[in-house]
Design an enzyme around this catalytic site. Structure first.
Site, PDB file in Angstrom:
ATOM      1  N   GLU A 234      11.915 -32.706   0.467  1.00 20.41           N
ATOM      2  CA  GLU A 234      12.362 -33.473  -0.706  1.00 20.41           C
ATOM      3  C   GLU A 234      13.025 -34.765  -0.263  1.00 20.41           C
ATOM      4  O   GLU A 234      14.026 -35.200  -0.824  1.00 20.41           O
ATOM      5  CB  GLU A 234      13.325 -32.629  -1.549  1.00 20.41           C
ATOM      6  CG  GLU A 234      12.660 -31.488  -2.279  1.00 20.41           C
ATOM      7  CD  GLU A 234      13.455 -31.009  -3.503  1.00 20.41           C
ATOM      8  OE1 GLU A 234      14.150 -31.803  -4.136  1.00 20.41           O
ATOM      9  OE2 GLU A 234      13.357 -29.806  -3.796  1.00 20.41           O
TER      10      GLU A 234
ATOM     11  N   GLU B 223       0.842  -1.205   0.000  1.00 24.04           N
ATOM     12  CA  GLU B 223       0.000   0.000   0.000  1.00 24.04           C
ATOM     13  C   GLU B 223       0.876   1.253   0.000  1.00 24.04           C
ATOM     14  O   GLU B 223       0.623   2.207  -0.745  1.00 24.04           O
ATOM     15  CB  GLU B 223      -0.902   0.024   1.247  1.00 24.04           C
ATOM     16  CG  GLU B 223      -1.874  -1.139   1.363  1.00 24.04           C
ATOM     17  CD  GLU B 223      -1.298  -2.337   2.119  1.00 24.04           C
ATOM     18  OE1 GLU B 223      -0.093  -2.614   1.954  1.00 24.04           O
ATOM     19  OE2 GLU B 223      -2.048  -2.997   2.838  1.00 24.04           O
TER      20      GLU B 223
ATOM     21  N   ARG C 176      18.900 -23.196  -8.585  1.00 27.02           N
ATOM     22  CA  ARG C 176      19.817 -22.848  -9.667  1.00 27.02           C
ATOM     23  C   ARG C 176      19.149 -21.995 -10.750  1.00 27.02           C
ATOM     24  O   ARG C 176      19.333 -22.212 -11.932  1.00 27.02           O
ATOM     25  CB  ARG C 176      20.437 -24.131 -10.234  1.00 27.02           C
ATOM     26  CG  ARG C 176      21.289 -24.802  -9.150  1.00 27.02           C
ATOM     27  CD  ARG C 176      22.171 -25.896  -9.645  1.00 27.02           C
ATOM     28  NE  ARG C 176      21.546 -27.195  -9.726  1.00 27.02           N
ATOM     29  CZ  ARG C 176      21.261 -27.973  -8.669  1.00 27.02           C
ATOM     30  NH1 ARG C 176      21.525 -27.553  -7.455  1.00 27.02           N
ATOM     31  NH2 ARG C 176      20.730 -29.155  -8.842  1.00 27.02           N
TER      32      ARG C 176
ATOM     33  N   LEU D 248      11.697 -40.554   5.448  1.00 25.20           N
ATOM     34  CA  LEU D 248      11.350 -39.274   6.081  1.00 25.20           C
ATOM     35  C   LEU D 248       9.937 -38.839   5.684  1.00 25.20           C
ATOM     36  O   LEU D 248       9.201 -38.274   6.495  1.00 25.20           O
ATOM     37  CB  LEU D 248      12.381 -38.199   5.701  1.00 25.20           C
ATOM     38  CG  LEU D 248      12.217 -36.859   6.413  1.00 25.20           C
ATOM     39  CD1 LEU D 248      12.400 -37.000   7.924  1.00 25.20           C
ATOM     40  CD2 LEU D 248      13.217 -35.833   5.876  1.00 25.20           C
TER      41      LEU D 248
HETATM   42  N1  LIG Z   1      12.671 -39.170  -6.701  1.00 21.28           N
HETATM   43  C1  LIG Z   1      12.630 -38.388  -5.634  1.00 21.28           C
HETATM   44  O1  LIG Z   1      11.837 -37.438  -5.586  1.00 21.28           O
HETATM   45  C2  LIG Z   1      13.566 -38.652  -4.482  1.00 21.28           C
HETATM   46  C3  LIG Z   1      13.741 -37.668  -3.489  1.00 21.28           C
HETATM   47  C4  LIG Z   1      14.571 -37.954  -2.418  1.00 21.28           C
HETATM   48  C5  LIG Z   1      15.209 -39.183  -2.343  1.00 21.28           C
HETATM   49  N2  LIG Z   1      15.036 -40.092  -3.328  1.00 21.28           N
HETATM   50  C6  LIG Z   1      15.690 -41.404  -3.231  1.00 21.28           C
HETATM   51  O2  LIG Z   1      15.341 -41.978  -1.989  1.00 21.28           O
HETATM   52  C7  LIG Z   1      16.402 -42.804  -1.558  1.00 21.28           C
HETATM   53  C8  LIG Z   1      16.742 -42.490  -0.107  1.00 21.28           C
HETATM   54  O3  LIG Z   1      15.650 -42.894   0.669  1.00 21.28           O
HETATM   55  P1  LIG Z   1      15.676 -42.816   2.244  1.00 21.28           P
HETATM   56  O4  LIG Z   1      14.320 -43.240   2.698  1.00 21.28           O
HETATM   57  O5  LIG Z   1      16.859 -43.554   2.770  1.00 21.28           O
HETATM   58  O6  LIG Z   1      15.951 -41.269   2.472  1.00 21.28           O
HETATM   59  P2  LIG Z   1      15.426 -40.191   3.507  1.00 21.28           P
HETATM   60  O7  LIG Z   1      14.016 -40.443   3.866  1.00 21.28           O
HETATM   61  O8  LIG Z   1      15.755 -38.868   2.917  1.00 21.28           O
HETATM   62  O9  LIG Z   1      16.363 -40.425   4.772  1.00 21.28           O
HETATM   63  C9  LIG Z   1      16.041 -41.420   5.698  1.00 21.28           C
HETATM   64  C10 LIG Z   1      16.834 -41.219   6.952  1.00 21.28           C
HETATM   65  O10 LIG Z   1      16.491 -39.990   7.568  1.00 21.28           O
HETATM   66  C11 LIG Z   1      16.832 -40.096   8.946  1.00 21.28           C
HETATM   67  N3  LIG Z   1      15.843 -39.441   9.781  1.00 21.28           N
HETATM   68  C12 LIG Z   1      16.090 -38.492  10.707  1.00 21.28           C
HETATM   69  N4  LIG Z   1      14.983 -38.158  11.349  1.00 21.28           N
HETATM   70  C13 LIG Z   1      13.999 -38.914  10.839  1.00 21.28           C
HETATM   71  C14 LIG Z   1      12.627 -39.039  11.155  1.00 21.28           C
HETATM   72  N5  LIG Z   1      12.042 -38.309  12.107  1.00 21.28           N
HETATM   73  N6  LIG Z   1      11.923 -39.961  10.477  1.00 21.28           N
HETATM   74  C15 LIG Z   1      12.487 -40.709   9.527  1.00 21.28           C
HETATM   75  N7  LIG Z   1      13.781 -40.644   9.193  1.00 21.28           N
HETATM   76  C16 LIG Z   1      14.537 -39.742   9.846  1.00 21.28           C
HETATM   77  C17 LIG Z   1      16.852 -41.571   9.276  1.00 21.28           C
HETATM   78  O11 LIG Z   1      18.142 -41.919   9.747  1.00 21.28           O
HETATM   79  P3  LIG Z   1      18.601 -41.498  11.215  1.00 21.28           P
HETATM   80  O12 LIG Z   1      17.388 -41.557  12.099  1.00 21.28           O
HETATM   81  O13 LIG Z   1      19.644 -42.452  11.581  1.00 21.28           O
HETATM   82  O14 LIG Z   1      19.118 -40.136  11.064  1.00 21.28           O
HETATM   83  C18 LIG Z   1      16.553 -42.275   7.965  1.00 21.28           C
HETATM   84  O15 LIG Z   1      17.308 -43.425   7.747  1.00 21.28           O
HETATM   85  C19 LIG Z   1      17.556 -42.589  -2.492  1.00 21.28           C
HETATM   86  O16 LIG Z   1      17.624 -43.667  -3.387  1.00 21.28           O
HETATM   87  C20 LIG Z   1      17.198 -41.313  -3.209  1.00 21.28           C
HETATM   88  O17 LIG Z   1      17.739 -41.289  -4.502  1.00 21.28           O
HETATM   89  C21 LIG Z   1      14.242 -39.860  -4.381  1.00 21.28           C
END
Ligand SMILES: NC(=O)c1ccc[n+]([C@@H]2O[C@H](COP(=O)([O-])OP(=O)(O)OC[C@H]3O[C@@H](n4cnc5c(N)ncnc54)[C@H](OP(=O)(O)O)[C@@H]3O)[C@@H](O)[C@H]2O)c1
Length: 366
Positions: free
Chosen positions: A292, A52, A207, A297
Site C-alpha cells: 500500500e 479432509e 478494522r 516504493l
Molecule cells: N491513494 C493511495 O492509495 C496512497 C497509498 C499510499 C500513499 N499515498 C500517498 O503517497 C504519498 C507518499 O508517497 P511516497 O512516494 O513518498 O511514499 P512511499 O513510496 O510509501 O515511500 C517512499 C520512501 O520509501 C523509502 N524506501 C525504502 N526502501 C525503498 C525502496 N527499495 N524503493 C523505494 N523507496 C524505498 C524511501 O526512503 P528511504 O530510502 O530514505 O527509506 C522513499 O522515500 C503521500 O501523499 C500519501 O498520501 C497514497
C-alpha cells in the site's frame, strides 16, 4: 446435486479459512454417499486439522464407499498434521474428486498417485479455475518461497493518489475501503515506504470484526520513521517490522523498546534491497503481502520484479494539478518498455471501480 455444485460448496467452505490458515492453502471438503451429503469440513486454522480430516470427523454415517469432493489435492506428507491420504484410505472412501493440483514439491501429484495405488478412483480438475483462484498466493509462495505481492492503490479518474498538498484520505468510498480491510485480513503482511508514514501516519490495521491484523512492514532505509508514528506506538495491537539499512544498534534500540522488529538489509540503488527483503520475509513464512505504498516504493517494487498483481481502485473524482501518481520513479522511456498486465477484471465496488490485473512481465532491462 451435480458434481460441480458439491465442489462449489467445498469452495465456499474453504473460504471460511481465509486469513486464518496462512501460509497454508484454503481447503474445503464435502463427503457424499448415495446422493446424500454426510460430512463437510474445511481447514480452519494454521497448524490445525486439514479439510479432509475435519470432513471425515463430521460424518454422520460411516463414509465407506462415499465420494470425497476436495478443493485441493490431498497431502501425503507428515507436516504439522499427519497425511490426509492416510485418513482417506482408512475411511473406506471409494472415490475422490479434486479441484486444484497441489504444486507443493512434497505433494505435486504424489497424493493422487497414493490414492490410486490403493484402488481409490480419482477425478481431477473439477472446477479447477475456481479452486485455483482461492489459493493464488499459496501457489506462488509454495513454489517461490517469497510472498505473493499485491500492489494496491486508490486513485482518482485523472490518475492521482493524493492532492497537490499530499492528502489522500479519502479518495474512495466506504465500500471500497471495506474491501481493502478484507484484504488486510486475507494477506499476511502490509507494506509501505517511510514516505507514506511521514505523510499520512497510517495505522495499517484491519478494522473488521473477527479479523486479524497483518504484519506491518515499513521500508525505511535511513530509519526516519518517527517514534511517535502510530505504527510504532501501537505494537500491542499489531506487529511492526522496520526494514532498514542502518546497522547501528543504538539507533535500533528506541524502536525495539517500542516493540518493533528491525530487519537490517543491504542497499540497492540507495534504498533497501527489496528482493532481499522478500527472501527474508519468505523465510519468516510471510506468504502474501499487500503493498500500500506511495508511488516511490511502488515503482521500485515493480522494477525489482516483486509485484504479482495490481489492484487499482478508481474513484469518480478528479484532483488535477501536480498530485502524486500511483507509480512514480523514473518511468519507462518508451511505450514498449511498459510493465505489461493481464486483461483486467473489473468490479464495481459501491461508487468506485476496482481493476485487477496480474503482472505478466515485470523485469525491466537495466
Ligand atoms: N491513494 C493511495 O492509495 C496512497 C497509498 C499510499 C500513499 N499515498 C500517498 O503517497 C504519498 C507518499 O508517497 P511516497 O512516494 O513518498 O511514499 P512511499 O513510496 O510509501 O515511500 C517512499 C520512501 O520509501 C523509502 N524506501 C525504502 N526502501 C525503498 C525502496 N527499495 N524503493 C523505494 N523507496 C524505498 C524511501 O526512503 P528511504 O530510502 O530514505 O527509506 C522513499 O522515500 C503521500 O501523499 C500519501 O498520501 C497514497
Amino acid at each position: 446435486m451435480e458434481e460441480i455444485e458439491y465442489m462449489r460448496l467445498a469452495i465456499q467452505l474453504a473460504k471460511q479459512g481465509c486469513g486464518w490458515v496462512n501460509p497454508n492453502p484454503m481447503v474445503g471438503a464435502v463427503i457424499v454417499k448415495d446422493g446424500e451429503m454426510i460430512g463437510q469440513g474445511y481447514h480452519k486454522k494454521y497448524g490445525e486439522l486439514h479439510a479432509e480430516r475435519n470432513a471425515l470427523a463430521n460424518c454422520q454415517t460411516p463414509p465407506t464407499g462415499a465420494i470425497l469432493y476436495v478443493t485441493l489435492e490431498p497431502c501425503c506428507h507428515h507436516g504439522r498434521t499427519p497425511p490426509c491420504t492416510e485418513a482417506i484410505i482408512e475411511s473406506g472412501i471409494s472415490r475422490v474428486v479434486i479441484g486444484s493440483h497441489d504444486p507443493n514439491p512434497l505433494v505435486d501429484g504424489k497424493g493422487i498417485a497414493i490414492l490410486r495405488s490403493h484402488g481409490i478412483e480419482v477425478t481431477e480438475n473439477v472446477a479447477k479455475d475456481e479452486c485455483d483462484k482461492i489459493n493464488e498466493s499459496f501457489f506462488h509462495y509454495i513454489q517461490d518461497r517469497t510472498p505473493y505481492v499485491v500492489m494496491k492503490y486508490a486513485m482518482t479518474m485523472d490518475g492521482k493518489i493524493a492532492t497537490r498538498t499530499g492528502e489522500s484520505q479519502w479518495i474512495t468510498g466506504e465500500k471500497a475501503r471495506r474491501r481493502v480491510h478484507e484484504d488486510r485480513h486475507r494477506y499476511s503482511a502490509i507494506m509501505v515506504g517511510v514516505g507514506t508514514v511521514l505523510a499520512d501516519d497510517p495505522m495499517l490495521t484491519c478494522r473488521l470484526e473477527n479479523s486479524r491484523n497483518p504484519l506491518r512492514i515499513i521500508c525505511d532505509t535511513g530509519l526516519r520513521t518517527p517514534l511517535q508514528a502510530r505504527t510504532v506506538s501501537t505494537t500491542d495491537t499489531a506487529s511492526t517490522l522496520i526494514a532498514t539499512a542502518i546497522t547501528d544498534t543504538n539507533r535500533h534500540q528506541p524502536y525495539l523498546d517500542a516493540g518493533c522488529e528491525i530487519m537490517v538489509l543491504p542497499q540497492k540503488d540507495n534504498h533497501i534491497d527489496l528482493n532481499c527483503l522478500m527472501q527474508r520475509l519468505g523465510e519468516k513464512q510471510i506468504d502474501s503481502l499487500l503493498l500500500e505504498g506511495g508511488g516511490t516504493l511502488n515503482w521500485s517494487s515493480l522494477q525489482s520484479g516483486i509485484v504479482n498483481k495490481v489492484q487499482a481502485y478508481v474513484a469518480p473524482k478528479l484532483f488535477g494539478g501536480s498530485g502524486k501518481t500511483p507509480v512514480a520513479g523514473l518511468g519507462v522511456d518508451h511505450p514498449e518498455g511498459a510493465f505489461l498486465l493481464s486483461k483486467p477484471i473489473i468490479t464495481q465496488v459501491g461508487k468506485d471501480i476496482l481493476l485487477e490485473s496480474e503482472v505478466i512481465w515485470c523485469l525491466q532491462e537495466s
